[in-house]
Structure formats: C-alpha cells, structure tokens
Design an enzyme around this catalytic site. Structure first.
Site, PDB file in Angstrom:
ATOM      1  N   HIS A  19       0.826  -1.298   0.046  1.00 30.59           N
ATOM      2  CA  HIS A  19       0.067   0.104  -0.066  1.00 30.59           C
ATOM      3  C   HIS A  19       0.811   1.253  -0.022  1.00 30.59           C
ATOM      4  O   HIS A  19       0.605   2.244  -0.700  1.00 30.59           O
ATOM      5  CB  HIS A  19      -0.807  -0.152   1.360  1.00 30.59           C
ATOM      6  CG  HIS A  19      -1.983  -1.136   1.308  1.00 30.59           C
ATOM      7  ND1 HIS A  19      -1.866  -2.108   2.043  1.00 30.59           N
ATOM      8  CD2 HIS A  19      -3.012  -1.166   0.729  1.00 30.59           C
ATOM      9  CE1 HIS A  19      -2.665  -2.763   2.067  1.00 30.59           C
ATOM     10  NE2 HIS A  19      -3.762  -2.365   0.983  1.00 30.59           N
ATOM     11  N   GLN A  71      -1.120  -3.840  -8.984  1.00 27.27           N
ATOM     12  CA  GLN A  71      -1.248  -4.842  -9.938  1.00 27.27           C
ATOM     13  C   GLN A  71      -1.355  -6.149  -9.372  1.00 27.27           C
ATOM     14  O   GLN A  71      -2.095  -7.272 -10.105  1.00 27.27           O
ATOM     15  CB  GLN A  71      -0.027  -4.714 -10.673  1.00 27.27           C
ATOM     16  CG  GLN A  71       0.060  -5.879 -11.905  1.00 27.27           C
ATOM     17  CD  GLN A  71      -1.010  -5.613 -12.866  1.00 27.27           C
ATOM     18  OE1 GLN A  71      -0.920  -4.486 -13.528  1.00 27.27           O
ATOM     19  NE2 GLN A  71      -1.787  -6.582 -12.996  1.00 27.27           N
TER      20      GLN A  71
END
Ligand code: PAF
Length: 289
Positions: A45, A157
C-alpha cells in the site's frame, strides 16, 4: 517525510477539506490523487501512496472495509482493522487526508440497492469463487470517486482482475479519473504482499511462496507457449500440499478471457489458492512468443 494526515470520517467534511485545498492552489486546479484501501496497510500500500505522492498535490487515502464486497461466510468480521497503525504508517509517506468513514456514513440505509455490475469478467476467477464481490467492489469505488472527485486513482497490480474491471468501469461509465497501476510488491522470498498474509502461520507462509515461484517458472518458459507455462507453474504449486489451488489461468490482457492454447503475444497468468483458510491471489505477465 513525517506529516500526520488529517483523518476525516464524513463525506461533507472531506468535500470541504478538498475544496479548501483547491482554493489554496489558486494557480490552477490541484491534482487530487485517491488511493482506495481497506486498511491493514503494508509496504505494498505504501508503494501505491508513494506513487500517488509523485503524481499529485493532494493525496487522499481511503480506508474502508466495504461490506458489499464480502460474501456470506467470508472474513468481513475478522478482516483486520488497524486505523491507528495505518495513520502512523501513512504519516511516513506524506498523505494529506485519510478518509475513514463508517459503514453508516457510506451506506446510511444499509447496503445500497443500487450496484455497479461487473459483467461477465466479474463472474470469472475471483468472481466465481466470490459471487457479487466485484459488483460490491465497483460500487464502492464508484462512490469513492463521486465523493473525492480525484484526477487520478491508484491501484495495485496484485489485484489484476480488479484493475481490469475498474479500468472497464472508468471507460464504460465515463468516470473522470485516470487509473495508475503500481507493480506488485513482494517479500524477499517472492510472496506478494497482502493484508491477509498476517493470517498465515510460519509453515503456511513458507508454502505460500510456491505461488510466486510457480508464476516465475511460468514466465521463464513462456516463450515455449501456454501449455509449457502452465505445466511449469503447476509443477511447483501442486507439489505443495498446504497450497490448495483454486485456479491457474492464462488470460488475454485486452479481454481478461482465457487465451487459446496457440496464443502469441502478451498475456497474464492468474493464480488463486487457499493456504489453510487464507485465500491468496497472485499474477504475472507472460510473454507468449
Ligand atoms: O483492493 C481493495 O482493497 C478494495 O477492493 C478496494 C479497491 C479498496 C475497494 O474496497
């Protein structure tokens, strides 16, 4: 950089804060970048947030465990909620605002009856294992876009199917933001970072490395075709008794549908497995020449 982000939990409060930011940037409209998360933040993150910081003047991280994207019997109740630690972590990467609403703020009348539907691709792979998951995910992403009105929205991704479906929604519904996709962040051993990794005990954690090892093996033989890539991945993953493979599929990045066995060109291999009761996903680009 250490700037404690402002934590805002109401839609009105957030909009007022962003309007202020807009006035301060009198020379032109500021670039607002949104990083949507469900919290329990890890280095993956923080990589999204660092990219957001490079792209924008005002970085908003939303932290909301969205009930709409959890099915019956899934881990909604036990999903880690670590707001205090998340805000501390976000202070190290220069976030302006954390938007952390409650379910009551997001869904004042209970789960919304209006949903964005993800269509056919939303019923495959993760969507087959988790019916309704992607409708719930797109619905909250649509709401967050309407609340924050970002110029850019950042995704990782690792959730490749989520990325495909968000890209499709942005195009199909003419949402304004552009999407920025950040590569997968992996542990030294290759395991893709995930908030769910913290549920793995030591031997499960070690076994879970078979997923990324399988993907790497597939990528290394992709020049020999789809079947060779699949065999290489299966050889490593199936050898791990603690890893119960759900799916292993090679998809066309344009359509996200399975490729034909004689497919040439770029493709993506997706895997999902249960390790104990923890569901893990991963993926890698394949160059099928
Ligand atoms: O990837 C996630 O954490 C969630 O699906 C998202 C995008 C924050 C929506 O709840």
């Amino acid at each position: 950089m250490l700037t404690t982000p402002e934590v805002i939990d109401t839609i009105g409060g957030l909009r007022a804060r962003l309007a202020e930011a807009g006035e301060r940037h009198a020379g032109g409209s500021p670039c607002v970048v949104l990083v949507p998360t469900m919290g329990a933040l890890h280095a993956g993150h923080l990589a999204l947030v660092r990219r957001a910081r490079e792209l924008g003047d005002t970085v908003v991280v939303s932290i909301f465990v969205n009930p709409l994207q959890f099915g019956a019997g899934e881990d909604l109740a036990s999903y880690p909620r670590t707001l205090g630690a998340d805000v501390v972590a976000l202070a190290t990467v220069g976030v302006d605002v954390v938007f952390a609403p409650t379910s009551r703020i997001m869904y004042p009348h209970g789960p919304s009856s209006t949903r964005v539907t993800a269509g056919n691709v939303g019923t495959l792979y993760e969507g087959a294992a988790r019916p309704g998951h992607f409708d719930g995910m797109l619905t909250v992403v649509g709401k967050l876009i309407n609340i924050v009105d970002p110029d850019v929205i950042v995704f990782g991704q690792k959730d490749a199917q989520q990325v495909f479906l968000v890209e499709t929604m942005l195009a199909d519904l003419d949402f304004r933001p552009v999407i920025e996709v950040v590569p997968i962040v992996r542990e030294e051993g290759g395991l893709a970072l995930s908030s769910r990794n913290r549920n793995l005990v030591e031997e499960q954690h070690a076994a879970a490395g078979a997923l990324s090892a399988g993907l790497a093996a597939a990528a290394s033989v992709a020049g020999r075709g789809v079947a060779a890539a699949q065999q290489a991945a299966h050889a490593l993953i199936d050898a791990q008794p603690l890893v119960k493979l759900d799916y292993l599929v090679v998809v066309d990045p344009q359509t996200f549908l399975p490729v034909a066995t004689d497919h040439h060109g770029p493709a993506r291999m997706l895997v999902a497995a249960l390790v104990g009761s923890t569901r893990l996903i991963d993926n890698a680009a394949l160059d099928l020449n």
